[in-house]
Motif scaffolding. Structure first.
Motif, PDB file in Angstrom:
ATOM      1  N   ARG A 151      28.715  78.216  48.332  1.00 15.14           N
ATOM      2  CA  ARG A 151      28.894  76.950  48.510  1.00 15.14           C
ATOM      3  C   ARG A 151      30.252  76.581  49.129  1.00 15.14           C
ATOM      4  NH1 ARG A 151      27.058  73.356  43.973  1.00 15.14           N
ATOM      5  NH2 ARG A 151      28.915  71.975  44.568  1.00 15.14           N
ATOM      6  N   ALA A 208      32.944  73.815  39.693  1.00 16.86           N
ATOM      7  CA  ALA A 208      31.887  72.884  40.559  1.00 16.86           C
ATOM      8  C   ALA A 208      32.629  71.619  40.586  1.00 16.86           C
ATOM      9  CB  ALA A 208      30.532  72.555  39.718  1.00 16.86           C
ATOM     10  N   THR A 209      32.827  71.239  41.770  1.00 16.67           N
ATOM     11  CA  THR A 209      33.140  69.773  42.207  1.00 16.67           C
ATOM     12  C   THR A 209      32.279  69.006  43.116  1.00 16.67           C
ATOM     13  OG1 THR A 209      34.484  70.566  44.000  1.00 16.67           O
ATOM     14  CG2 THR A 209      35.551  70.552  41.994  1.00 16.67           C
ATOM     15  N   SER A 210      32.335  67.719  43.171  1.00 16.29           N
ATOM     16  CA  SER A 210      31.567  67.105  43.679  1.00 16.29           C
ATOM     17  C   SER A 210      32.424  66.391  44.934  1.00 16.29           C
ATOM     18  CB  SER A 210      31.042  65.764  42.944  1.00 16.29           C
ATOM     19  OG  SER A 210      29.719  65.615  43.438  1.00 16.29           O
ATOM     20  N   SER A 240      27.220  61.881  47.267  1.00 15.73           N
ATOM     21  CA  SER A 240      27.959  63.226  46.948  1.00 15.73           C
ATOM     22  C   SER A 240      26.852  64.331  47.458  1.00 15.73           C
ATOM     23  CB  SER A 240      28.245  63.423  45.558  1.00 15.73           C
ATOM     24  OG  SER A 240      27.196  63.759  44.883  1.00 15.73           O
ATOM     25  N   ASP A 241      27.737  65.552  47.734  1.00 15.64           N
ATOM     26  CA  ASP A 241      26.887  66.713  47.996  1.00 15.64           C
ATOM     27  C   ASP A 241      25.882  67.080  47.115  1.00 15.64           C
ATOM     28  OD1 ASP A 241      29.127  67.409  46.340  1.00 15.64           O
ATOM     29  OD2 ASP A 241      29.291  69.461  47.131  1.00 15.64           O
ATOM     30  N   ASP A 242      26.161  66.953  45.997  1.00 14.82           N
ATOM     31  CA  ASP A 242      25.304  67.190  44.617  1.00 14.82           C
ATOM     32  C   ASP A 242      24.161  66.176  44.785  1.00 14.82           C
ATOM     33  OD1 ASP A 242      27.091  69.082  43.568  1.00 14.82           O
ATOM     34  OD2 ASP A 242      27.825  67.839  42.134  1.00 14.82           O
ATOM     35  N   ASP A 243      24.314  64.958  45.041  1.00 16.09           N
ATOM     36  CA  ASP A 243      23.189  63.956  45.312  1.00 16.09           C
ATOM     37  C   ASP A 243      22.163  64.469  46.245  1.00 16.09           C
ATOM     38  OD1 ASP A 243      24.252  62.048  43.537  1.00 16.09           O
ATOM     39  OD2 ASP A 243      25.342  61.030  45.287  1.00 16.09           O
ATOM     40  N   ARG A 297      21.950  67.631  47.434  1.00 15.20           N
ATOM     41  CA  ARG A 297      21.250  68.952  47.035  1.00 15.20           C
ATOM     42  C   ARG A 297      19.903  68.690  45.946  1.00 15.20           C
ATOM     43  NH1 ARG A 297      26.476  70.599  47.397  1.00 15.20           N
ATOM     44  NH2 ARG A 297      26.768  72.317  48.809  1.00 15.20           N
ATOM     45  N   ALA A 298      20.197  67.557  45.206  1.00 20.44           N
ATOM     46  CA  ALA A 298      19.134  67.233  44.244  1.00 20.44           C
ATOM     47  C   ALA A 298      18.027  66.721  45.145  1.00 20.44           C
ATOM     48  CB  ALA A 298      20.014  66.219  43.131  1.00 20.44           C
ATOM     49  N   ALA A 356      21.298  74.426  51.167  1.00 20.64           N
ATOM     50  CA  ALA A 356      20.338  73.853  49.798  1.00 20.64           C
ATOM     51  C   ALA A 356      19.016  74.845  49.906  1.00 20.64           C
ATOM     52  CB  ALA A 356      20.215  72.777  49.584  1.00 20.64           C
TER      53      ALA A 356
END
Length: 100
Positions: free
Chosen positions: A2, A8-10, A20-23, A25-26, A65
């Motif tokens: 990562r 874990a941070t967004s 966000s990067d999490d959005d 990846r999801a 990802a």
């Protein structure tokens, strides 16, 4: 690996759409189709590109990802939309790779 280490941070990647990067990846993980481009991520998340400054970062996150799949999708990965090599109606391999 990562982009960040530790907890874990967004990170906001697209400030126009507040993605966000999490959005991202999801969207890659949950999509039925192989997400390869920023435009596809925007479509999955129900928005569209505004200024485009985030496109390279989104592409990097998509590649991260997907992991090894990002490089091998044209070589028989299950996410590939190319025809199987044993299909007699398929185009020669050099043309199939060029289409990716």
């Amino acid at each position: 690996m990562r982009i960040t280490e530790g907890p874990a941070t967004s990170m906001i990647v697209c400030s126009c759409n507040v993605l966000s990067d999490d959005d991202i990846r999801a969207a890659v993980a949950e999509s039925d189709d192989a997400v390869r481009h920023a435009k596809q991520v925007y479509g999955c998340l129900g928005c569209s590109a505004e200024c485009g400054r985030c496109a390279r970062t989104i592409k990097s996150i998509i590649d991260e990802a997907l992991g090894p799949c990002a490089q091998s999708c044209c070589a028989g990965c299950p996410h590939s939309h190319t025809v199987a090599a044993n299909d007699e109606t398929a185009e020669p391999a050099e043309f199939a790779l060029a289409a990716c």
